[in-house]
Design a protein around this motif. Structure first.
Motif, mmCIF file in Angstrom:
data_model
loop_
_atom_site.group_PDB
_atom_site.id
_atom_site.type_symbol
_atom_site.label_atom_id
_atom_site.label_comp_id
_atom_site.label_asym_id
_atom_site.label_seq_id
_atom_site.Cartn_x
_atom_site.Cartn_y
_atom_site.Cartn_z
ATOM 1 N N ASP A 579 0.852 -1.186 0.000
ATOM 2 C CA ASP A 579 0.000 0.000 0.000
ATOM 3 C C ASP A 579 0.885 1.231 0.000
ATOM 4 O OD1 ASP A 579 0.863 0.286 2.763
ATOM 5 O OD2 ASP A 579 -0.655 -1.206 3.258
ATOM 6 N N ALA A 580 0.257 2.391 -0.073
ATOM 7 C CA ALA A 580 1.037 3.633 -0.103
ATOM 8 C C ALA A 580 1.713 3.916 1.225
ATOM 9 C CB ALA A 580 0.129 4.799 -0.486
ATOM 10 N N GLY A 581 1.328 3.165 2.249
ATOM 11 C CA GLY A 581 1.943 3.336 3.565
ATOM 12 C C GLY A 581 3.118 2.416 3.814
ATOM 13 N N ASN A 582 3.463 1.547 2.859
ATOM 14 C CA ASN A 582 4.637 0.663 2.953
ATOM 15 C C ASN A 582 4.520 -0.395 4.038
ATOM 16 O OD1 ASN A 582 5.906 2.326 0.991
ATOM 17 N ND2 ASN A 582 6.631 3.697 2.611
ATOM 18 N N TYR A 830 16.398 9.222 12.812
ATOM 19 C CA TYR A 830 17.514 8.460 12.244
ATOM 20 C C TYR A 830 17.109 7.605 11.038
ATOM 21 C CZ TYR A 830 15.097 4.634 14.495
ATOM 22 O OH TYR A 830 14.139 3.718 14.846
ATOM 23 N N GLY A 831 15.810 7.380 10.849
ATOM 24 C CA GLY A 831 15.345 6.303 9.986
ATOM 25 C C GLY A 831 15.585 6.520 8.503
ATOM 26 N N THR A 832 15.595 5.401 7.791
ATOM 27 C CA THR A 832 15.695 5.417 6.327
ATOM 28 C C THR A 832 14.423 4.870 5.682
ATOM 29 O OG1 THR A 832 16.725 3.226 6.335
ATOM 30 C CG2 THR A 832 18.204 5.141 6.378
ATOM 31 N N THR A 833 13.502 4.366 6.493
ATOM 32 C CA THR A 833 12.223 3.874 5.984
ATOM 33 C C THR A 833 11.099 4.286 6.917
ATOM 34 O OG1 THR A 833 12.265 1.744 7.143
ATOM 35 C CG2 THR A 833 13.326 1.828 4.988
ATOM 36 N N LEU A 834 9.895 4.429 6.330
ATOM 37 C CA LEU A 834 8.676 4.659 7.094
ATOM 38 C C LEU A 834 7.624 3.648 6.669
ATOM 39 C CD1 LEU A 834 8.270 8.568 6.940
ATOM 40 C CD2 LEU A 834 9.100 7.193 8.883
ATOM 41 N N ALA A 835 6.853 3.178 7.645
ATOM 42 C CA ALA A 835 5.706 2.303 7.372
ATOM 43 C C ALA A 835 4.537 2.789 8.210
ATOM 44 C CB ALA A 835 6.032 0.851 7.701
ATOM 45 N N LEU A 836 3.368 2.898 7.572
ATOM 46 C CA LEU A 836 2.205 3.527 8.193
ATOM 47 C C LEU A 836 1.082 2.527 8.400
ATOM 48 C CD1 LEU A 836 0.628 6.167 8.981
ATOM 49 C CD2 LEU A 836 -0.021 6.299 6.566
#
Length: 991
Positions: A579-582, A830-836
């Motif tokens: 999804d668009a939220g990863n 610090y992050g390199t990824t986001l998930a929603l």
């Protein structure tokens, strides 16, 4: 030990029915392609038989060419062949070509029969071995290979879940054959009395061997599967395994002996030939007793005789003899002596052989448009005949030469003076049809609104409705009736109409409880229902086979039309990470184990190297969307039918290389929503219609802050908002390893913008203070989240120092429709990824510490925020080696599981069977991933990881649980690794 020559001679002599016969493919149980019986002098065309063109199972694969033509076998003055087009075994007079009889099976017949005395032994994709009377074609006995009659759509035809593709071989009255081509579905090898059908032994355990896979260090429960003509070599039964090397079994007991899959990781193919103590497979010589590879024979068609062999190849016709040879064992530094091949002669001008046969002193070589006979003693061509297509099959008997071609034509060349037969044209359609069917058919076609797809006729009666529908449409129709007289009549009519097999197939069975797979039918009809009200059981069966997301049923006297909607509980997969939220997890609640095949088909869409980590497949509205190197394709997710293809030359050229970051860094270049399928191309984005592939829009990205054109980077769509970004073309990261070029694969952008998904009108743009990593953008719940952060210079391909600290950044939230900033956090970002997870109002920040990671992907930490306010919920150290997957309130990784809202650790131990570059892709109850083969983790089962073997998924996200099924389009079309099958496939929860 007998000499090679003596063993070869005994193999040939022991099997002859009588001098001059060609009783099985290859002429004998060794499949040597040799007969001592010479060809007649002064050959001329005696007759030709034009048949419907073959429908090969694997038309793309050069390693699975067993059914590219109709291979004839000859004995007792009769010629027999099986047809993959019309599902029949045919018998004709060998001297005249006149038809004698035909026998109908339920699926394609892909292999030549084997003959024993007065019996014809033939296997079919319907899963059975049939023993027929050679004189009249009557059934003596039949044996089903698999445990039941369940069917699937395989290679675009309705076949058994365990198709009989272990081509039969006979010795001393015992027939050996096999069923099942997917190890995890079950594989069954048999030895049976050829006369009585009595079972002598059955090996049903060889498909579930835990063994080394083609890659070093890769292991899985994925053993043998029978696909190719079985071969007898002394006391061994050699079983071709599709794209891999053959396996060996004890001929007397069926006991498994060896299958050297990993040792021959790039070798193999279905064509196998034995001679003496050796066998040949896909360009190599092997020691039969051990399976050890010896000498390469090179690419080409091979035939063996008592003194050696002859190879027809692009390099010409080459003869070899057996010779004493030696080589040095590089590990042990010892001299090894062995019997090998030595080149003795060649005829360079005889090039490009498509088939070869040895008859006495002659070598017969098939070509692309001709066939030639060469005298092996004089090295001269003594006969040539033109053909209409490639000569793929050869046989010799009673001095005659038989040639079968790519188009299905069979030629007979005999001594001059032979009289060709006179064929009387069939009056194809002059027979009465059921009146109610002739009236209903045009109305059904009109109401169905389409003329292509899969149709099923439940309780088909005499086949009148199926015939009428076939005449008016391009539907592929499967019909079933419980009345033998009806089925016989329907088949006869369809054969006369030239429609049987290729267009309509009729089965004998209960129409209220069919063996057909669920979900497959685009159109469901019932001839019986036109005059009698359908029963509750028939209506239930109609619903079961009717395709979700638009499948149509038109039944009853009044032709009542129903359209099936979406599957309740089925989930979508609209973006690279679901999804668009990863989240990497669809909301599919239907997929759970155990899983079994729903459909599979050949891999005919060219894809980039699996190491290029191309975009994941997508699922929406019942359709599977897959991007190849040069095109986008839409496929019906439930039956594999191609819906449309949109050409995009070189769209994934940048991914077509070895060992790239690919979408692991760039994110995807396409996404899907109700508004359409969106794909970025250069600095533009195309919007395509989901149903037709027609272009609906062409949107241009805005200019950069300093007025320049930049490639469109990140892409996502939700709630009518299409997001894009302006790629930073100067920031080129270091790829994983090797020399591949990342210069056109961009991982960071200088700005993010939003367009109206239907019109392309710009809504807003955000210019980054520093930079936006594509993996650190998430969209959902009408809000957009991103991390604006300085670039990680140590990730650059040009970087000399990879120890430099990556500065922290700022986490921001925006209104997705207006671009208004809602909140931001600039401490410890610090992050390199986001998930929603919009449903849980939670946003997860993490790393992507995966195999072949960038230097900036440190790993070891997870942080969760309240998505609506930015309040930190928790932060903790955590060890993980895959992208985090968010399933409801739980975070899953290979490494552990945590509560999304509290950070509390949960019991979870995911141990892949083997290494795998692929990431976790989940649904509510299941995760799938690459683990040598396809790894499956059912959250509702205590079994842990199980394998679905015989196939290799891609190296990032290639298998997705969505639509109530697991979708696995092929992502390895250029891969030479010897996994047994290379296919698109879809797995279903088993009932």
């Amino acid at each position: 030990m007998k000499s090679t020559c003596a063993l070869f001679t005994s193999l040939i002599a022991a099997f002859a029915l009588h001098a001059g016969d060609w009783p099985m493919f290859g002429g004998n149980m060794a499949r040597s392609g040799y007969t001592a019986d010479p060809l007649a002098a002064n050959l001329t065309l005696a007759w030709r038989l034009d048949n419907p063109a073959p429908t090969p199972a694997w038309p793309v694969s050069k390693r699975l060419a067993f059914d590219r033509t109709y291979h004839p076998v000859i004995a007792g003055g009769m010629l027999f062949f099986g047809s993959s087009a019309d599902n029949q075994i045919h018998a004709v007079d060998a001297a005249t070509g006149a038809a004698r009889w035909s026998f109908t099976t339920d699926s394609p017949v892909r292999f030549a029969p084997a003959l024993w005395k007065d019996s014809v032994l033939a296997c079919s994709d319907d899963g059975h071995l049939y023993a027929l009377n050679a004189k009249n074609g009557t059934l003596r006995w039949k044996k089903r290979g698999g445990p039941d009659d369940r069917m699937v759509l395989g290679n675009d035809r309705m076949i058994s879940r365990w198709p009989a593709r272990g081509g039969p071989v006979v010795e001393d009255g015992i027939v050996y054959w096999g069923a099942g081509i997917w190890p995890s579905e079950g594989v069954y090898l048999y030895a049976m009395d050829a006369v009585t059908g009595k079972e002598i032994w059955c090996n049903k355990d060889s498909g579930s061997i835990f063994m080394a896979q083609p890659h070093g260090g890769a292991n899985a429960a994925s053993g043998v599967a029978a696909q190719g003509y079985l071969v007898i070599s002394g006391d061994q039964l050699l079983v071709p395994t599709g794209r891999a090397v053959p396996a060996s079994f004890d001929k007397a007991t069926g006991k498994f002996q060896y299958f050297h899959l990993q040792a021959n990781g790039h070798k193999g193919g279905s064509a196998t030939l034995a001679t003496g103590v050796f066998f040949f497979n896909a360009g190599y010589t092997y020691e039969a007793a051990t399976g050890k590879v010896l000498d390469p024979t090179g690419a080409g068609e091979v035939a063996a005789h008592e003194d050696g062999l002859v190879v027809a190849s692009p390099k010409g016709l080459v003869g070899y003899k057996w010779a004493d040879k030696q080589k040095t064992d590089k590990k042990k530094l010892e001299l090894i002596k062995y019997k090998g091949l030595e080149k003795t002669w060649s005829i360079p001008e005889i090039v490009g052989g498509t088939s070869i046969l040895l008859a006495g002193k002659h070598a017969v070589v098939g070509g692309e448009k001709d066939v030639s006979v060469v005298d092996r003693e004089t090295k001269k061509v003594v006969f040539t005949a033109p053909l209409e297509s490639a000569a793929l099959g050869l046989a010799a008997a009673d001095g005659r030469l038989y040639v079968s071609t790519e188009k299905g034509t069979i030629y007979c060349f005999a001594p001059e003076g032979s009289t060709p037969p006179t064929f009387v044209p069939v009056d194809q359609l002059r027979f009465p049809l059921n009146k109610s069917a002739t009236i209903a058919a045009p109305n059904i076609v009109r109401d169905a609104g389409g003329t292509e797809g899969f149709c099923v006729d439940l309780a088909c009666g005499d086949g009148s409705l199926a015939i009428e529908l076939a005449r008016r449409t391009q539907l592929q129709i499967y019909a079933i009736d419980s009345d033998l007289e009806n089925v016989t009549l329907a088949r006869t009519r369809l054969r006369r109409a030239g429609l049987y097999g290729t267009r309509v197939t009729v089965l004998l069975g209960d129409p209220e409880r069919t063996p057909f797979p669920k979900y497959f039918a685009d159109l469901v009809v019932s001839q019986r229902s036109l005059t009698a009200a359908p029963s509750k059981d028939l209506l239930r069966e109609i619903s079961r086979v009717q395709r979700p997301y638009g499948g149509i049923a038109i039944v009853g006297k009044d032709l009542t039309k129903t359209v099936r909607g979406p599957l309740e509980g089925a989930g979508n997969w609209t973006h690279q990470y679901a999804d668009a939220g990863n989240s990497s997890c669809s909301d599919d609640k239907l997929v759970q184990g155990p899983l079994g095949m729903l459909w599979f088909r050949d891999s005919d869409l060219d894809s980039p190297s699996r190491h290029g980590r191309a975009p994941s497949p997508l699922f929406f509205d019942g359709k599977l969307f897959v991007e190849g190197t040069n095109a986008l394709r839409a496929v019906d997710a439930y039956n594999g039918r191609r819906l449309w293809e949109y050409p995009l030359p070189n769209i994934l050229k940048a991914y077509a290389a070895e060992h790239l970051m690919g979408t692991a860094g760039t994110h995807s270049n396409l996404c899907v929503s109700a508004e359409g399928l969106f794909v970025r191309v250069g600095n533009r984005c195309l919007r395509l219609d989901l149903a037709t592939g027609k272009k609906l829009g062409d949107y241009e990205a805005p200019l950069t802050k300093d007025g320049k054109v930049a490639p469109w980077g990140y892409i996502a769509v939700e709630d009518g908002v299409l997001l894009g970004s302006l790629s930073n073309t100067e920031h080129v990261v270091k790829h994983a390893y090797g020399k591949s070029d990342m210069s056109q694969l961009f991982t960071e952008s200088s700005a993010l913008f939003a367009l109206d998904a239907k019109t392309g009108e710009k809504k807003w743009i955000y210019h980054a203070k520093d930079s936006i990593r594509h993996n650190a953008i998430a969209l959902g719940g009408k809000k957009l989240y991103l991390i604006d952060r300085p670039l990680a210079v140590k990730d650059l391909a040009s970087a000399l120092d990879r120890t430099t600290e990556h500065p922290p950044g700022t986490l921001l939230a925006f209104d997705a429709h207006t671009g208004k900033e809602l909140w931001k956090k600039d401490k410890e970002i610090y992050g390199t990824t986001l998930a929603l997870s919009p449903a849980n109002d939670a946003l997860l920040m993490s790393y992507q510490p995966t195999r072949f990671k960038l230097p900036s992907e440190l790993g070891g930490q997870l942080t969760s925020f309240r998505a609506s306010t930015g309040v930190k919920l928790w932060n903790k150290e955590a060890s993980y080696v895959t992208r985090p997957l968010v399933n409801g309130k739980t975070i899953y990784t290979q490494g552990g599981a945590w509560d999304l809202l509290t950070g509390e650790e949960k019991p979870f131990d995911l141990k892949k069977r083997s290494y795998g570059c692929g990431q976790l892709a989940g649904g509510a109850h299941m995760m799938v991933f690459r683990s040598a083969t396809l790894g499956i983790f059912d959250l509702l089962s205590p079994k842990g990881v199980v394998d679905y073997g015989g196939v290799r998924p891609g190296c990032w996200i290639n298998a997705i649980p969505a639509g109530g099924v697991v979708l696995v389009p092929d992502a390895t079309s250029g891969c030479q690794c010897s996994y047994l099958n290379q296919a698109w496939l879809v797995l279903q929860p088993l009932e």
